[in-house]
Scaffold this active site. Sequence first.
Site, PDB file in Angstrom:
ATOM      1  N   ARG A 374       0.868  -1.191   0.000  1.00  0.00           N
ATOM      2  CA  ARG A 374       0.000   0.000   0.000  1.00  0.00           C
ATOM      3  C   ARG A 374       0.898   1.232   0.000  1.00  0.00           C
ATOM      4  O   ARG A 374       1.711   1.395   0.910  1.00  0.00           O
ATOM      5  CB  ARG A 374      -0.904   0.036   1.237  1.00  0.00           C
ATOM      6  N   ARG A 404      -6.292  -5.157  -0.839  1.00  0.00           N
ATOM      7  CA  ARG A 404      -7.714  -4.838  -0.831  1.00  0.00           C
ATOM      8  C   ARG A 404      -7.985  -3.346  -0.653  1.00  0.00           C
ATOM      9  O   ARG A 404      -7.440  -2.707   0.246  1.00  0.00           O
ATOM     10  CB  ARG A 404      -8.430  -5.626   0.264  1.00  0.00           C
ATOM     11  N   HIS A 434       3.035  -9.497   0.933  1.00  0.00           N
ATOM     12  CA  HIS A 434       2.782  -8.583   2.050  1.00  0.00           C
ATOM     13  C   HIS A 434       4.072  -8.188   2.757  1.00  0.00           C
ATOM     14  O   HIS A 434       4.063  -7.333   3.645  1.00  0.00           O
ATOM     15  CB  HIS A 434       1.810  -9.255   3.038  1.00  0.00           C
ATOM     16  N   TYR A 467       0.466   5.348  11.986  1.00  0.00           N
ATOM     17  CA  TYR A 467       0.651   3.983  12.468  1.00  0.00           C
ATOM     18  C   TYR A 467       1.988   3.866  13.191  1.00  0.00           C
ATOM     19  O   TYR A 467       2.971   4.476  12.783  1.00  0.00           O
ATOM     20  CB  TYR A 467       0.666   2.976  11.309  1.00  0.00           C
ATOM     21  N   ARG A 563      -3.414  -5.743  19.197  1.00  0.00           N
ATOM     22  CA  ARG A 563      -4.321  -4.614  19.053  1.00  0.00           C
ATOM     23  C   ARG A 563      -5.744  -5.046  18.716  1.00  0.00           C
ATOM     24  O   ARG A 563      -6.710  -4.529  19.246  1.00  0.00           O
ATOM     25  CB  ARG A 563      -3.809  -3.689  17.948  1.00  0.00           C
ATOM     26  N   HIS A 591       0.698  -0.949  15.024  1.00  0.00           N
ATOM     27  CA  HIS A 591       0.781  -1.754  13.800  1.00  0.00           C
ATOM     28  C   HIS A 591       2.034  -2.623  13.726  1.00  0.00           C
ATOM     29  O   HIS A 591       2.125  -3.516  12.893  1.00  0.00           O
ATOM     30  CB  HIS A 591       0.727  -0.804  12.597  1.00  0.00           C
TER      31      HIS A 591
END
Length: 693
Positions: A374, A404, A434, A467, A563, A591
């Site tokens: 991302r 996504r 990822h 984050y 989290r 994160h």
Amino acid sequence: MSAIYMNRELSWLHFNRRVLEEAQDSSTPLLERIKFLAIVSSNLDEFMSVRAAALMDQAKARISKKDFTGYTPGGLLCRIMKRTEKLVADQYRAFRGSCKELEQQGIVFLTFDELSQDQQQAMEAYYYENVFPLLTPMAIDQCRPFPLVHSQNLYLSILLKHDFGTPNEEPYFAILQVPSNLDRVIRLNSPAGDRRTTYILLEELIKRWLPKLFSDYTPVAVDVFRLTRNADLTIDEEGAEDLLEEMEKELRRRRWGTPVRLEIVRCFHPYALKLIMEEFELGSGSIFTIDGPIDLSFLMNLSSSLPGQDQLRYLKAEPVYPQEFMETDDLFKVIRQRDVLVFHPYESFEAVTDFIADAANDPAVMAIKMTLYRVSGDSVIVRSLALAAEAGKQVTVVLELKARFDEERNIAWAKKLEQAGCHVIYGLVGLKTHAKVALIIRQEESSLQRYVHIGTGNYNDKTSKLYTDIGLFTSHPRIGEDVTAMFNEMTGYSTPHDWKALCVAPSHLKPALFEYIQREMAHAKAGRPARIIAKMNSLSHREMVDQLYEASLAGVQIDLLIRGICVLRPGVPGLSENITVRSIVDRFLEHSRVFYFKNGDETQVWLASADWMTRNLTRRIELMCPIYDTRLQELAVRYLQLQWNDNVKTRQLMPNGKYVRILSEGPPVRSQFDSQEQILSWKREGEDETKLS
């Protein structure tokens, strides 16, 4: 079986409830509270369009098999909808309370009738100049079927009567999309002497002049609604000749996803609601009646754009440039001498963008290889990669098209990078890429030197300010060799590598984690020091949970900072008495993924891109990287301990599945310690990393 596991979806709703609690907490600054209300809405949108949608598909297919937590798809969907309904009711109760406090601060939402004459005239001009040309009323009758209703867009449902019709004829029906490319919140110029900051919502203006759109017809009922569709993509990667082209087709098909949720305002006209429900084939369990403006995500921009209201926000958090790089123009020289650990957002992400930009501009750099999952809409990193390719460097980018809700943006970046001369790889069939890793290959004297950055979060300069993530800069030979092999596997036909430093999913990461947990069990049984501290976003992999249960029974002390989702049930006698689970929800989204294994007296600390979820461990390319430098190991452990000691924004998961605030556990009550604010305070004062102790 279900008594020892919590359900993943219900656990996620617990997490969103914790987000809502920040909006309900009077100690949270007022404008930050409305920001948390917006986050609750955005979170629910994604949850409904993906997780609830999948359950709805299974229920419609009459799948009745129970999952390992004891739920059938239909039963779980019913429970989710009921809990979500309660969550939304509480969210809007908090919204109404926040509006009252905003009014006390002179920040007011007005209806059209509450505007002054000058304001009404200004809004009329604004409407005809900026709004009216974009409006397209869509009548629905025998000749004109129901048009496509876009997911998560606001619409007006309009019932009309003909001015010359008979008294008993059925009303005419039309819908109207509220333009999504205009600001939802419109700021008004206040009259002289009125010091308030006043706003009106776009849909209120449209309602006011609605009769102008329907000559010879009079609106008798105007209501707002919003539809959420199934947004999950189904791609035949093996059959696709061109994955990018197939993704573009699938994104177009997403517009017609199955309806999942319908949000309506209170007192929605029953005749119009019946027509809409029949069209979307939704039952009453999927209808959410909203007591307020539908979709509070507009509050996010409002909270940040209000001028002169800093007293209603958190103190500013300006990231500092990492101290190790502060007094040098040569990042590579520093990394060649020592590894560097950077904590975002407390330390600036510019260190990462500079790393890539310097490589793009350095004549000695021969190649850049990088994964992108991302990235921001105006990515500095993508621009640097394009410049590097245009300068003749070998640039390889593994860009995940299937990230996504970022698919369209990634497709655009892929085309831009290819046009610049980069080699763009869309990942491996059946797997999402990822992992967060960048490799710079530089000619130095008579040999090539590898420089690596590995992160726990995305290469996104925007989210890096929101984050908490950790990045490692290193030139360690074993890490560099493994990263090179990893890229060869992703871009070519290389066979699985004999990893010397990294643990890589889907082949190696899960077995490695099991091995390390079992090693702690062996240490505990032998009377040696044994402990696990793991920080991640989610824990939902059943086998991983079972491994942790076994370790607890063997006497390993396990502290988990999770989290979000956690299906493990801690503190259960005879099962998980040695496991404690805590969750921090604060101004920054936690994160980072950090794993600590005591391993007797030979401590191991790892950074990872992966949570302990089934998708991360079995269906994604992920990596876990060791921190070799003992000084940085100690720093990472101190960071974990600092967060564990947080007693302001931390909730602890109890055996019954509820989360309780640490401070609410009873005496003795310790002095308040907010880990995020404490680190920010140290950074504001110019303290170095040793303060983490």
